[in-house]
Design a protein around this motif. Structure first.
Motif, mmCIF file in Angstrom:
data_model
loop_
_atom_site.group_PDB
_atom_site.id
_atom_site.type_symbol
_atom_site.label_atom_id
_atom_site.label_comp_id
_atom_site.label_asym_id
_atom_site.label_seq_id
_atom_site.Cartn_x
_atom_site.Cartn_y
_atom_site.Cartn_z
ATOM 1 N N GLN A 1 0.847 -1.193 0.000
ATOM 2 C CA GLN A 1 0.000 0.000 0.000
ATOM 3 C C GLN A 1 0.886 1.249 0.000
ATOM 4 N N SER A 2 0.434 2.317 -0.632
ATOM 5 C CA SER A 2 1.235 3.547 -0.689
ATOM 6 C C SER A 2 1.329 4.214 0.675
ATOM 7 N N ALA A 3 0.283 4.049 1.478
ATOM 8 C CA ALA A 3 0.203 4.561 2.856
ATOM 9 C C ALA A 3 -0.883 3.750 3.535
ATOM 10 N N PRO A 4 -0.912 3.731 4.861
ATOM 11 C CA PRO A 4 -1.943 2.927 5.535
ATOM 12 C C PRO A 4 -3.345 3.277 5.053
ATOM 13 N N TRP A 5 -4.091 2.273 4.622
ATOM 14 C CA TRP A 5 -5.451 2.516 4.128
ATOM 15 C C TRP A 5 -6.381 2.962 5.257
ATOM 16 N N SER A 6 -5.995 2.691 6.485
ATOM 17 C CA SER A 6 -6.829 3.107 7.619
ATOM 18 C C SER A 6 -6.678 4.587 7.933
ATOM 19 N N THR A 7 -5.664 5.237 7.343
ATOM 20 C CA THR A 7 -5.507 6.681 7.502
ATOM 21 C C THR A 7 -6.524 7.383 6.616
ATOM 22 N N SER B 1 -6.767 10.148 5.136
ATOM 23 C CA SER B 1 -6.344 10.913 3.958
ATOM 24 C C SER B 1 -5.773 10.042 2.845
ATOM 25 N N THR B 2 -5.587 8.752 3.087
ATOM 26 C CA THR B 2 -5.026 7.876 2.057
ATOM 27 C C THR B 2 -6.047 7.639 0.947
ATOM 28 N N ASP B 3 -5.635 7.900 -0.282
ATOM 29 C CA ASP B 3 -6.518 7.683 -1.424
ATOM 30 C C ASP B 3 -6.412 6.211 -1.844
ATOM 31 N N ILE B 4 -7.282 5.406 -1.307
ATOM 32 C CA ILE B 4 -7.248 3.968 -1.569
ATOM 33 C C ILE B 4 -7.470 3.670 -3.053
ATOM 34 N N PHE B 5 -8.384 4.405 -3.669
ATOM 35 C CA PHE B 5 -8.672 4.147 -5.077
ATOM 36 C C PHE B 5 -7.469 4.446 -5.962
ATOM 37 N N ALA B 6 -6.587 5.347 -5.531
ATOM 38 C CA ALA B 6 -5.375 5.620 -6.309
ATOM 39 C C ALA B 6 -4.487 4.366 -6.358
ATOM 40 N N ASP B 7 -4.374 3.661 -5.224
ATOM 41 C CA ASP B 7 -3.598 2.410 -5.203
ATOM 42 C C ASP B 7 -4.233 1.362 -6.110
ATOM 43 N N ILE B 8 -5.563 1.258 -6.041
ATOM 44 C CA ILE B 8 -6.265 0.262 -6.846
ATOM 45 C C ILE B 8 -6.105 0.568 -8.333
ATOM 46 N N HIS B 9 -6.254 1.837 -8.704
ATOM 47 C CA HIS B 9 -6.137 2.212 -10.113
ATOM 48 C C HIS B 9 -4.707 2.028 -10.615
ATOM 49 N N ALA B 10 -3.736 2.278 -9.757
ATOM 50 C CA ALA B 10 -2.338 2.096 -10.164
ATOM 51 C C ALA B 10 -2.072 0.638 -10.521
ATOM 52 N N ILE C 1 -10.510 -9.905 -5.270
ATOM 53 C CA ILE C 1 -10.768 -10.781 -4.130
ATOM 54 C C ILE C 1 -10.002 -10.247 -2.923
ATOM 55 N N THR C 2 -10.706 -10.054 -1.833
ATOM 56 C CA THR C 2 -10.053 -9.570 -0.622
ATOM 57 C C THR C 2 -10.804 -10.080 0.592
ATOM 58 N N SER C 3 -10.373 -9.628 1.763
ATOM 59 C CA SER C 3 -10.968 -10.089 3.015
ATOM 60 C C SER C 3 -11.962 -9.072 3.551
ATOM 61 N N ARG C 4 -12.798 -9.515 4.472
ATOM 62 C CA ARG C 4 -13.720 -8.596 5.143
ATOM 63 C C ARG C 4 -12.947 -7.562 5.959
ATOM 64 N N THR C 5 -11.765 -7.927 6.429
ATOM 65 C CA THR C 5 -10.923 -6.989 7.170
ATOM 66 C C THR C 5 -10.550 -5.799 6.307
ATOM 67 N N VAL C 6 -10.094 -6.078 5.088
ATOM 68 C CA VAL C 6 -9.712 -4.997 4.169
ATOM 69 C C VAL C 6 -10.932 -4.184 3.764
ATOM 70 N N LEU C 7 -12.046 -4.856 3.504
ATOM 71 C CA LEU C 7 -13.270 -4.135 3.138
ATOM 72 C C LEU C 7 -13.695 -3.177 4.248
ATOM 73 N N ALA C 8 -13.562 -3.602 5.503
ATOM 74 C CA ALA C 8 -13.928 -2.738 6.632
ATOM 75 C C ALA C 8 -13.037 -1.504 6.688
ATOM 76 N N ILE C 9 -11.751 -1.696 6.387
ATOM 77 C CA ILE C 9 -10.837 -0.546 6.357
ATOM 78 C C ILE C 9 -11.247 0.420 5.251
ATOM 79 N N MET C 10 -11.581 -0.123 4.092
ATOM 80 C CA MET C 10 -12.022 0.717 2.982
ATOM 81 C C MET C 10 -13.302 1.464 3.337
ATOM 82 N N ALA C 11 -14.226 0.764 3.982
ATOM 83 C CA ALA C 11 -15.531 1.356 4.291
ATOM 84 C C ALA C 11 -15.427 2.528 5.255
ATOM 85 N N GLY C 12 -14.384 2.529 6.094
ATOM 86 C CA GLY C 12 -14.226 3.604 7.068
ATOM 87 C C GLY C 12 -13.310 4.720 6.613
#
Length: 362
Positions: free
Chosen positions: A172-178, A180-189, A205-216
């Motif tokens: 990850q470019s920076a913690p997704w739980s932060t 200000s981290t643009d998660i979609f930028a990592d995905i698009h890259a 394919i990912t885990s519910r743990t990662v989805l929860a981080i994205m959702a918040g």
């Protein structure tokens, strides 16, 4: 009928082979689906060590020419190879004295069909699925880490390495739980990297743990409309989280597939583990590779866009490829049934550039 006769009838009717060689079993059951088998389905191979020569063809644009000039030859093949040396796995299980007594009661009550069903279910669950889940664990290690760690008793260990193209497994470019981290930028890259190789992402394919981080994450909530703007013009987080449906809608709007959650666990004698690590985001692409699965009785299933296959070779003591299951009653105290299963297998990835993994997500 006694238990020895029951097992002999089971063997004579090819019951052990039918369990071990059931091609549908590799995909799991309704409530226990093995997603890795859909990407790397099993293929019987006749050699336990061989070189896999993967030849892929791509379309190269034709040139204009005159009516009577010779055709213009083009080079368009992509050729690669990998030395495959299959690994061995096995398990022994015991049908306990208490279970043995219950089985005898069925036989004494002339319920031999029920007794046969009980034996079949036990062999499938305790022995065959143990080998299948070993393969599933190896698949995800190969996909996520480009390595498979084979371990066993007596401190046995061996690591199998796979092709690992640069950038296809990136942190990850920076913690997704932060926030200000643009998660979609990592995905698009990562999607752009796959696209630059000529691939189109068709599964995430990912885990519910990662989805929860994205959702918040605030940037995710802003993208899907779960945010507010304060009087200073700053975007702040709204209460709650982004839904999976909203996140999937944003992915689809960008031409990406919806997220599939894979939280299936396996058990060991000391605890449990996850087939797919909790901290990764896996993107796989269309490959044009198909694997035909023969289910018997003229029924066939074609797995499309596979990344390769899971090779199942010739197990020790066998004349042909496939898993092996055996069981035998023991009459010394306590009476019991001892069963064994063994196989020679390994995932083989023939499309290493069709995989993108974002790792270390927290």
């Amino acid at each position: 009928m006694d238990l020895y006769t029951l097992l002999q009838q089971f063997r004579d009717s090819d019951g052990f082979t039918q369990i071990a060689m059931n091609p549908a079993a590799q995909f799991g059951r309704r409530a226990r689906r093995y997603l890795g088998a859909e990407l790397l389905p099993e293929r019987l191979v006749n050699e336990n060590a061989y070189r896999e020569d993967s030849i892929k063809y791509r379309t190269v644009l034709a040139n204009a020419g005159t009516r009577y000039s010779p055709s213009q030859k083009k080079d368009g093949d992509i050729v690669g190879s990998m030395l495959v040396e299959l690994g061995n796995s096995d398990i022994a299980r015991e049908f306990s004295g208490r279970q043995y007594d219950a089985l005898l009661r069925l036989l004494m009550n002339n319920a031999s069909m029920d007794a046969m069903a009980s034996i079949t279910n036990w062999l499938d669950t305790a022995v065959n699925l143990a080998l299948l889940e070993h393969n599933e664990k190896n698949r995800w290690e190969a996909i996520v880490s480009a390595q498979v760690a084979l371990t066993g008793d007596n401190e046995y260990s061996e690591t199998i390495s796979y092709p690992n193209p640069s950038g296809h497994r990136a942190a990850q470019s920076a913690p997704w739980s932060t926030d200000s981290t643009d998660i979609f930028a990592d995905i698009h890259a990562m999607a752009d990297l796959l696209a630059s190789k000529g691939y189109t992402v068709n599964r995430i394919i990912t885990s519910r743990t990662v989805l929860a981080i994205m959702a918040g994450n605030n940037t995710v909530k802003t993208r899907v409309g779960v945010s507010v703007v304060n009087t200073s013009g700053q975007i702040t987080s709204a209460a709650g989280r982004a839904t999976q449906a909203a996140i999937n809608g944003a992915l689809q709007a960008d031409g990406l597939p919806s997220i599939e959650l894979y939280d299936l666990q396996y058990r060991t004698q000391t605890g449990t583990g996850y087939f797919l690590p909790r901290t990764v985001f896996v993107m796989v692409a269309t490959t044009g590779q198909d694997e035909e699965i023969d289910l018997g009785d003229s029924e066939q299933v074609v797995m499309t866009d596979t990344l390769g296959y899971t090779a199942v070779g010739r197990a020790v003591g066998q004349s042909g490829p496939g898993r092996v299951i055996q069981a035998m009653p023991k009459v010394d105290k306590p009476p019991r049934i001892e069963a064994e299963g063994w196989q020679t297998s390994l995932p083989v990835i023939t499309e290493p550039e069709a995989i993108g993994v974002i790792t270390g997500i927290n």
